[in-house]
Enzyme design. Structure first.
Site, PDB file in Angstrom:
ATOM      1  N   ARG A  98      24.287 -17.380  -4.706  1.00  4.63           N
ATOM      2  CA  ARG A  98      25.349 -16.475  -5.162  1.00  4.63           C
ATOM      3  C   ARG A  98      24.861 -15.436  -6.181  1.00  4.63           C
ATOM      4  O   ARG A  98      25.410 -14.337  -6.250  1.00  4.63           O
ATOM      5  CB  ARG A  98      26.531 -17.269  -5.724  1.00  4.63           C
ATOM      6  CG  ARG A  98      26.223 -18.103  -6.973  1.00  4.63           C
ATOM      7  CD  ARG A  98      27.295 -19.144  -7.286  1.00  4.63           C
ATOM      8  NE  ARG A  98      26.920 -19.989  -8.409  1.00  4.63           N
ATOM      9  CZ  ARG A  98      26.095 -21.034  -8.319  1.00  4.63           C
ATOM     10  NH1 ARG A  98      25.563 -21.380  -7.162  1.00  4.63           N
ATOM     11  NH2 ARG A  98      25.811 -21.742  -9.398  1.00  4.63           N
ATOM     12  N   ALA A 103      12.712 -26.909 -12.702  1.00  2.00           N
ATOM     13  CA  ALA A 103      12.822 -26.263 -14.009  1.00  2.00           C
ATOM     14  C   ALA A 103      12.737 -27.355 -15.055  1.00  2.00           C
ATOM     15  O   ALA A 103      13.386 -28.388 -14.916  1.00  2.00           O
ATOM     16  CB  ALA A 103      14.141 -25.522 -14.130  1.00  2.00           C
ATOM     17  N   LEU A 128      23.999 -25.118  -4.811  1.00  2.00           N
ATOM     18  CA  LEU A 128      22.728 -24.823  -4.118  1.00  2.00           C
ATOM     19  C   LEU A 128      22.845 -23.653  -3.144  1.00  2.00           C
ATOM     20  O   LEU A 128      22.348 -23.718  -2.023  1.00  2.00           O
ATOM     21  CB  LEU A 128      22.197 -26.074  -3.402  1.00  2.00           C
ATOM     22  CG  LEU A 128      21.864 -27.264  -4.317  1.00  2.00           C
ATOM     23  CD1 LEU A 128      21.501 -28.495  -3.488  1.00  2.00           C
ATOM     24  CD2 LEU A 128      20.746 -26.933  -5.292  1.00  2.00           C
ATOM     25  N   GLU A 186       0.837  -1.210   0.000  1.00  2.00           N
ATOM     26  CA  GLU A 186       0.000   0.000   0.000  1.00  2.00           C
ATOM     27  C   GLU A 186       0.872   1.261   0.000  1.00  2.00           C
ATOM     28  O   GLU A 186       0.545   2.249  -0.667  1.00  2.00           O
ATOM     29  CB  GLU A 186      -0.915   0.049   1.233  1.00  2.00           C
ATOM     30  CG  GLU A 186      -1.869  -1.129   1.375  1.00  2.00           C
ATOM     31  CD  GLU A 186      -1.296  -2.248   2.239  1.00  2.00           C
ATOM     32  OE1 GLU A 186      -0.103  -2.583   2.069  1.00  2.00           O
ATOM     33  OE2 GLU A 186      -2.040  -2.774   3.081  1.00  2.00           O
ATOM     34  N   ASP A 215      24.394 -34.104 -10.417  1.00  2.00           N
ATOM     35  CA  ASP A 215      24.593 -32.699 -10.803  1.00  2.00           C
ATOM     36  C   ASP A 215      25.732 -32.016 -10.047  1.00  2.00           C
ATOM     37  O   ASP A 215      26.204 -30.969 -10.471  1.00  2.00           O
ATOM     38  CB  ASP A 215      23.303 -31.893 -10.551  1.00  2.00           C
ATOM     39  CG  ASP A 215      22.205 -32.228 -11.553  1.00  2.00           C
ATOM     40  OD1 ASP A 215      22.458 -33.061 -12.440  1.00  2.00           O
ATOM     41  OD2 ASP A 215      21.097 -31.669 -11.427  1.00  2.00           O
TER      42      ASP A 215
END
Lengths: 338, 338
Positions: free
Chosen positions: A229, A181, A226, A55, A222
């Site tokens: 950065r 993703a 995590l 607001e 992978d």
């Protein structure tokens, strides 16, 4: 297309969803302000803890639009904006309508109360989506009514409640969401998928959440970091969901400073945390159906990869869609979940 | 959020995309009208051939908003609305701004020219997205300028040109788009995927297009009808893309009256048609990359099925996203395509 109360509330909702996950310990809130002649003066949202409430942001933009007084644009602290508006409004808000997805706060905390500010500016009509059930902040509608403002509550309440739900859950116990993703064809393997903008948003969410749950297999394959950065942020604690405790400790996530890494398949550990993001592939997606409140998908409009990340039968419901330069960002919940 | 010229043009664009594929032999066009005080009076689109142009629809809604004269709501023929507005506007449009994704037509055809109507109503400012290059309809901006209207051209021209492109291609030669329905996880097998609303929209598109290209395998497996029964529409001709000519003629699509069915792998047959929809699975998707101008995906927010419909590497670009009650509707083009 019908241009009505819902149209203006929807603008506030869409703006607020852009900051979903970023505003703790505050809720995501959006606000639209119309002139006495129904010109849209501003559509703003609460962006992060410590930033002005939706607001206040919207009143600031609307004030500039109405007065051309650019001094207000130099003010970023909520209390400064409050004070400046109270001293300089000169009745410019007479006849103005304000749409807010959540009842304006009555709480004087880091910032003065929005309800009292609204009540002192000559605003004519207040449209509210969700009622604030937080005992520390509720009662804003009453304050406005007592100041002679026409108040209409429960405007798009279902949609506003869906926007507010993560905060409500967080306040009561915890909010858990699964984020992934994927490409258009449902693949998540085969290298980078999301745009830099999408990845930056995820890092901003990691910066705010306190625990990141990740599948053991994703960690092994992978070798992720995590952290947060891309926004220079704080890395959340990690729960690697895995039965075996054996992990190559040269995987970057183990070397991030100030972070706790837990390896466990005991999900009762979640009880020590309040804002939890789950990342991972098909297995974690399947598992997440049991305990994630919301699902967040970043979809790149591309095809490729090797195979779709899941084939389990699930029905979801779209809560909000946004588009950045490249990707589609979809907040969803399991169909039938309240 | 910035509330500016682009914001208002974007409203017109989004409204127009809802009718993409339905307006031939006219282009998809959207129109936003603002009062002299910048209140949004209307956002409308051209919906189908024979219906009023977007500007006329928007002027009709805006007139009702400004005057409360409900008699105009009973008028649906463009020429009636033109006449009624000219006789009854009583200067209510003084100071009004009109945003249109395409230069208002100068052409007197089924409906009188929009440019002349706009010029006679006291409108102050005209914002135009794409310039009309159709020799039969161009020159509208000039007509408005000569009537003393301020004209700003090329507002969001790239986006407006993308909206207009199917019509431009259709007019010059032909427009070809690949349409498919998938789940979130990229599957297209395993039964009904889209909502009734999405399927009805596809039937409306089939009613308007003149050829439907379908993969031979899809015909064998799904045994489809491929007509426009959900809108009581005309079934398009069918090209079954297949090397072998052997098909079970009891498959429903062969029994639809008034339709030609061609079985061939010769895509040069497309040259006999102007508005072509391709449906099918992964093979047709792959093939479509060579000759489809746009891609249209209906995505259900569900998971299930057996495998993703394609794994070829392709990059697309989102042109527009809409949401119906359940599905996400995405118009896309191949990345890098003009």
């Amino acid at each position: 297309m019908v241009i009505d109360t819902q149209f203006y509330m929807k603008l506030a909702l869409d703006e607020a969803w852009k900051y979903q996950g970023l505003t703790y310990p505050n809720p995501a809130v959006g606000c639209t302000i119309l002139s006495s002649q129904n010109e849209i003066l501003s559509v703003e949202a609460h962006k992060y803890a410590g930033a002005p409430h939706a607001e206040v942001e919207a009143l600031k933009s609307a004030y500039f639009r109405l007065t051309d007084d650019s001094k207000i644009l130099e003010l970023h602290e909520s209390s400064q904006i409050h004070t400046y508006l109270l001293q300089n409004h000169n009745n410019c808000f007479n006849g103005v309508s304000l749409y807010t997805t959540l009842e304006p706060c009555s709480h004087i905390g880091k910032t003065p109360s929005c309800a009292s500010l609204i009540s002192k500016l000559g605003i004519k009509k207040l449209f509210i989506g969700s009622t604030d059930s937080n005992p520390q902040a509720c009662g804003g509608a009453e304050i406005a009514k007592n100041a002679g403002i026409e108040v209409e509550s429960a405007v798009m309440q279902k949609e506003c409640d869906e926007l507010l739900k993560p905060f409500d859950l967080w306040r009561e116990e915890r909010f858990v969401f699964f984020k992934w993703a994927q490409r258009l064809n449902g693949t998540i393997d085969g290298g980078l998928i999301s745009s830099l903008k999408s990845r930056t948003l995820v890092h901003a969410m990691r910066d705010v959440c306190d625990l990141l749950v990740i599948g053991g297999n994703t960690v092994r394959v992978d070798r992720p970091t995590l952290d947060a950065r891309l926004v220079g942020g704080r890395a959340p604690d990690i729960l690697i969901y895995s039965r075996t405790k054996e992990f190559d400790k040269t995987i970057p996530l183990f070397s991030v400073e100030g972070r706790k890494v837990i390896i466990s398949d005991d999900l009762s550990l979640l009880k020590d945390y309040k804002n939890i993001i789950i990342e991972g592939g098909g297995k974690m997606f399947e598992l997440s159906m049991q305990f994630a409140d919301y699902h967040l998908c970043f979809m790149s409009p591309s095809t490729g990869g090797d195979s779709n990340f899941t084939t389990i039968n699930e029905k979801l419901e779209i809560l909000n869609i946004q588009k950045d330069e490249q990707d589609i960002i979809m907040w969803m919940k399991q169909k039938g979940n309240n």
